[in-house]
Design an enzyme around this catalytic site. Structure first.
Site, PDB file in Angstrom:
ATOM      1  N   GLU A   1       7.407 -79.963  -6.064  1.00 40.86           N
ATOM      2  CA  GLU A   1       8.105 -79.907  -7.578  1.00 40.86           C
ATOM      3  C   GLU A   1       9.903 -79.516  -7.455  1.00 40.86           C
ATOM      4  O   GLU A   1      10.534 -79.344  -7.248  1.00 40.86           O
ATOM      5  CB  GLU A   1       8.258 -78.064  -8.046  1.00 40.86           C
TER       6      GLU A   1
ATOM      7  N   GLU B   1       3.644 -76.986 -10.891  1.00 37.80           N
ATOM      8  CA  GLU B   1       5.758 -77.915 -10.538  1.00 37.80           C
ATOM      9  C   GLU B   1       6.419 -77.658 -11.361  1.00 37.80           C
ATOM     10  O   GLU B   1       7.348 -77.313 -10.873  1.00 37.80           O
ATOM     11  CB  GLU B   1       5.018 -79.361  -9.683  1.00 37.80           C
TER      12      GLU B   1
HETATM   13  N1  BES Z   1       5.517 -77.894  -2.925  1.00 38.30           N
HETATM   14  C1  BES Z   1       3.998 -78.069  -3.080  1.00 38.30           C
HETATM   15  C2  BES Z   1       3.932 -78.738  -2.494  1.00 38.30           C
HETATM   16  C3  BES Z   1       3.928 -78.893  -1.168  1.00 38.30           C
HETATM   17  C4  BES Z   1       2.207 -78.927  -0.373  1.00 38.30           C
HETATM   18  C5  BES Z   1       5.097 -79.830   0.017  1.00 38.30           C
HETATM   19  C6  BES Z   1       2.495 -78.970   0.991  1.00 38.30           C
HETATM   20  C7  BES Z   1       4.219 -79.655   1.188  1.00 38.30           C
HETATM   21  C8  BES Z   1       4.000 -79.110   1.690  1.00 38.30           C
HETATM   22  C9  BES Z   1       3.717 -77.944  -4.678  1.00 38.30           C
HETATM   23  O1  BES Z   1       4.156 -77.282  -5.847  1.00 38.30           O
HETATM   24  C10 BES Z   1       1.828 -77.159  -4.649  1.00 38.30           C
HETATM   25  O2  BES Z   1       2.187 -76.461  -4.439  1.00 38.30           O
HETATM   26  N2  BES Z   1       1.076 -78.605  -4.527  1.00 38.30           N
HETATM   27  C11 BES Z   1      -0.059 -78.320  -4.592  1.00 38.30           C
HETATM   28  C12 BES Z   1      -0.531 -78.372  -5.809  1.00 38.30           C
HETATM   29  C13 BES Z   1      -0.665 -77.144  -6.856  1.00 38.30           C
HETATM   30  C14 BES Z   1      -1.587 -77.459  -8.541  1.00 38.30           C
HETATM   31  C15 BES Z   1      -1.964 -76.424  -6.111  1.00 38.30           C
HETATM   32  C16 BES Z   1      -0.563 -79.488  -4.067  1.00 38.30           C
HETATM   33  O3  BES Z   1       0.121 -79.873  -3.072  1.00 38.30           O
HETATM   34  O4  BES Z   1      -1.723 -79.453  -3.693  1.00 38.30           O
HETATM   35 ZN    ZN Z   2       3.591 -74.883  -5.817  1.00 36.27          ZN
END
Ligand code: BES
Ligand code: ZN
Length: 852
Positions: free
Chosen positions: A272, A306
């Protein structure tokens, strides 16, 4: 949070602005940079402590006070354990404003974290992209910084890039000028004040779609050349989400532009970063005319998730990583609301129930954790990105929203955001805002849910003209401990639904004997339900009159009871046998999940009996749905067809279904127009009848498939080919660089969970552990090995436990612990149920012919 935590930075010196210049060499994979950090020095200091890792400092570093005094940095001590740099000053710096100038160099790594490289190949050749992923604590690998969410600052970024490449970052491009020797200097607009984990930038041979102005915000999709045809769905979701959230939160979008970037190598699903949201390609680029509804929903949810963070997380941010769960759980829940508003016909909460079931399973383990917990070292936070944070956390917020009511809940969110714009918060700040708006005991209820692991089993017992609801802790190992929760629950008696708070001591509701009682009406509470005696029979017999989610919950709770040893697998199958007329794909999927386990526990003749049971159950429904999409069908009708094809082909082993699937898969591979859900379902079914030729073709499709979804489907289908030697060849592909690191969990995880050849994959993982673990981020590694949860013999279990005894995971170890305990549950399931199931499905057994 204790201030003496040695991982935390002192607050004597606080940054307010970074002016950062970076230049990456895409051939040597090295970068150099310089940063000027505007600081407020609160107390006299003779060293400055900030975060840095895998960086070399110099040649020049100094501090300049607001009076124009320059104090040299005379020494730099890097502590790799705490990932901090101590900069010694030539003399004491007095309180006041100052600027720290630091020059540094580092690697553009290949580990998908910090400043890393991603590659793709096209007709011209191989291309390198240098890009970033900072969350949780990898900004310190790209530039020295105060790398904690609380140190918000404005970032002014300049990238020096080769002519002919493009650069993107959080801010819009402000200027671009020649910098000599074939380079350009690209400067980006300042960001809003924000945390370091949200910085993002990227350099490479990339294209962007023409900006579309959405509510005043220019939105583009950034992608590798040639994939522009896969961007329209993302733009539609973005437009809806921007409008939805601007309205929901009552605050304008906090950045000036929004790019959604699809990167060929990406560890997570998406990230995000304000203004520059990054994705793996499969999570953003899609052709809606060939994708399944489930694939589109997942992509839509990811984009909406996001975008939800732009306010909740980016504009208002957790003070420290213990708040990660709220950030993620909230965005997960918001994405459901946004998608539900966009496509009500997709019934997104029904699909979400399938994700939630994963969280239920983990949360029923004795090794489960509380949703929130204290985070000391950055390593502690890695465990937070799991189903308990996302799916249990998201479900808990849904339960709360249903309890408070959607509008009061939204008003509380608005108040929380408005009160903390550009600030940092604790979880309790949200409960306070919600309590203030609603007058409900939000903190008391939610504290029980987030600070205690596990969830309640609500037992429903008739007592004359009343029904008593009591609670205990649900657990796989029989009766749970004494944990109790103030539990929001909707209960329907006859035609009337009531919203209750089931306190630890339970509640009693009026219900005469002829009234149907449905606990967890609507299915929005994170509880399991046990109906005693006739109450269960009444709900079961009324299944056709229940809401789809209530039917889902009925079956899902029943399977959970099987895992917990409270219900027999045979009885589950008897219940399942009543659902042959079911119309909803998620309900079928949970039912088939339980039946899939039964299939694992059966062999030989009883397994044939089981297969005919499945054919009798799903065959007529597939017959009714037909193989061709029909005029006027909904997306979910088409989805159901795919689910039934899988049921008949994979569990029923129905010969005509397999034959048709082979034809459909070939046609789809040849580029013929086969309906998405049918093509997706036909593939694994066809694979079960495949061989060497299919192996070659599937491997090629992983690279050449027309869409990321098709590529993903094919890499997964490799695990369904029946020959163990082909699985060996598939696994060997994971080490020769052909399969991207980001895709290994799907490939190897899929092989591990293969019913017949999982042990082949496990042997491979053990043998190549060092290679795999050096290639993958902790998360990808743990996702990859989680597949061991399905090994259900004691011999396998001993082997797996012995291996992890000597090969502990450096991070995200709790997720492994969960997988290992789930394996124990699987072993117990086999021991308890396999014999009884075999007897029931053998010739003359009580389940023989029951599906019809
Ligand atoms: N902030 C996370 C991405 C992230 C995940 C960064 C783990 C560092 C470590 C992002 O907002 C997120 O949650 N992404 C998910 C997708 C979401 C639709 C559940 C992901 O990457 O699986
Ligand atoms: Zn997230």
């Amino acid at each position: 949070m204790s201030e003496s935590n040695r991982y935390r930075l002192p607050k004597t010196v606080v940054p307010s602005r970074y002016d950062l210049v970076l230049e990456a060499d895409l051939e040597t994979f090295a970068f150099e940079g310089a940063v000027d950090v505007t600081l407020i020095i609160g107390e006299a200091v003779d060293e400055i402590v900030l975060n840095a890792d895998e960086l070399a400092f110099g040649p020049a570093c100094w501090l300049e006070t607001s009076a124009g005094d320059r104090i040299e940095v005379t020494g730099v001590w890097l502590d790799p354990e705490t990932e901090r740099a101590h900069l010694s000053l030539a003399r004491t710096a007095s309180p006041g404003d100052a600027t720290l100038h630091v020059e540094f160099t580092g690697p553009v790594n290949d580990r998908l974290r910090g400043f890393y490289r991603s590659t793709y190949t096209d007709d011209i050749g191989e291309h390198t992209i240098a890009t970033t992923q900072m969350q949780p604590t990898d900004a310190r690998r790209a530039f020295p910084c105060w790398d904690e969410p609380e140190f918000k600052a404005v970032f002014g970024l300049t990238l020096v890039i080769p002519e002919g490449l493009r650069a993107f970052a959080n801010g819009a491009k402000a200027s671009s000028e020649p910098a000599g020797s074939g380079k350009r200097r690209v400067t980006f607009a300042d960001t809003m004040p924000m945390s370091t984990y949200l910085i993002a930038f990227c350099v490479g041979r990339l294209d962007a779609t023409e900006p579309v102005i959405m509510g005043g915000v220019p939105v583009r999709v950034v992608h590798v050349p040639g994939k522009g045809n896969l961007t329209s769905f993302a733009l539609e979701v973005a437009e809806h989400s921007l409008r939805f959230f601007t309205d929901y939160y009552g605050i304008p979008y906090p950045e000036k532009k929004m790019d959604l970037a699809a990167l060929p190598d990406f560890a997570a699903g998406a990230m995000e970063n304000p203004g520059f949201i990054t994705f793996r390609e499969a999570a953003l680029l899609v052709d809606p005319s060939t994708a399944t509804q489930a694939e589109q929903l997942r992509i839509g949810e990811t984009i909406a998730h996001e975008i939800a963070h732009m306010w909740f997380g980016d504009l208002v941010t957790m003070r420290w990583w213990n708040g990660t769960w709220l950030n993620e759980a909230f965005a997960t829940f918001m994405a459901l609301l946004a998608m539900d508003a966009w496509k009500p016909e997709w019934k997104v909460f029904e699909s979400f129930a399938l994700d939630r079931s994963e969280a239920f399973e983990v949360d029923a383990l004795s090794s489960t954790r509380s949703i929130e917990y204290e985070v000391i070292a950055p390593a502690d936070v890695e465990d937070m990105f799991d189903v308990l944070t996302y799916e249990k956390g998201g479900s808990t917020l849904w339960m709360l929203e249903q309890y408070l009511g959607p509008e009061p809940f939204r008003d509380g969110i608005r108040k929380y955001l408005a009160d903390h714009l550009y600030g940092n918060t604790e979880t309790a700040d949200l409960w306070d805002a919600l309590a203030e708006v609603t007058g409900e005991p939000v903190g008391r209820v939610m504290d029980a849910w987030i600070w205690q692991g596990g969830h309640p089993l609500i037992s429903v017992v008739r007592q004359g003209d009343q029904v008593a609801l009591s609670q205990s802790r649900f657990g796989h190992e029989g009766a749970g401990d004494g944990t109790r929760w103030p539990t929001p629950l909707r209960v329907r008696v006859g035609e009337c639904t009531e919203s209750l708070l089931v306190e630890p001591e339970g509640v009693v509701v009026e219900a005469s004997a002829d009234e149907l009682v449905v606990a967890n009406a609507g299915g929005s509470s994170f509880v399991r339900v046990h109906y005693e005696g006739e109450l269960f029979g009444a709900v079961r017999d009324a299944a056709a009159r229940l809401a789809p989610l209530e039917r889902y919950v009925l079956l899902d709770d029943a399977w959970a009871a099987v895992l917990a040893g409270a219900l027999g697998a045979v009885e589950f199958c008897e219940l399942a046998a009543r659902f042959g007329n079911e119309n909803e794909s998620p309900v079928w999927k949970t039912l088939l999940g339980g039946l899939g386990w039964c299939d694992r526990l059966l062999d030989g003749e009883p397994r044939d009996g089981f297969r005919s049971f499945v054919r009798d159950l799903a065959g007529p429904r597939l017959e009714a749905a037909g193989w061709e999409p029909r005029e006027g069908e909904s997306d979910l009708d088409r989805e159901l067809r795919g689910t039934l094809v899988r049921a008949m082909g994979l569990l029923g082993r129905d010969a005509p279904t397999i034959d048709r699937a082979v034809v459909a898969e070939r046609a789809s591979r040849a580029g013929e127009d086969i309906d998405g859900p049918l093509a997706a379902a036909a593939l694994p079914v066809a694979a079960t009848a495949g061989g060497k030729e299919e192996w070659e073709a599937f491997v090629a499709m992983y690279r050449d498939g027309a869409t990321p979804q098709q590529q993903r489907r094919y890499v997964q289908a490799l695990a369904s080919l029946p020959q163990p030697e082909l699985m060996q060849r598939t696994l060997a592909k994971t080490l020769d660089g052909y399969v991207r690191g980001q895709d290994l969990p799907f490939l190897i995880g899929g092989c591990l969970t293969s019913r017949d050849h999982g042990s082949v994959a496990w042997g491979f993982v053990k043998e190549n552990w060092d290679a795999l673990s050096s290639k993958l981020t902790p998360h990808l590694l743990v996702y990859l090995v989680e597949g061991v949860r399905v090994f259900s013999t004691q011999v396998q279990r001993d082997d797996v436990l012995a291996f992890f005894e000597t090969h502990p995971l450096e991070r995200a170890g709790k997720m492994l612990v969960h997988a290992l305990e789930r394996q124990g549950v699987a072993v117990a399931l086999r021991e308890r149920e396999a014999g009884k199931l075999a007897a029931a499905f053998a010739a003359g057994g009580r389940l023989r012919g029951l599906g019809s």
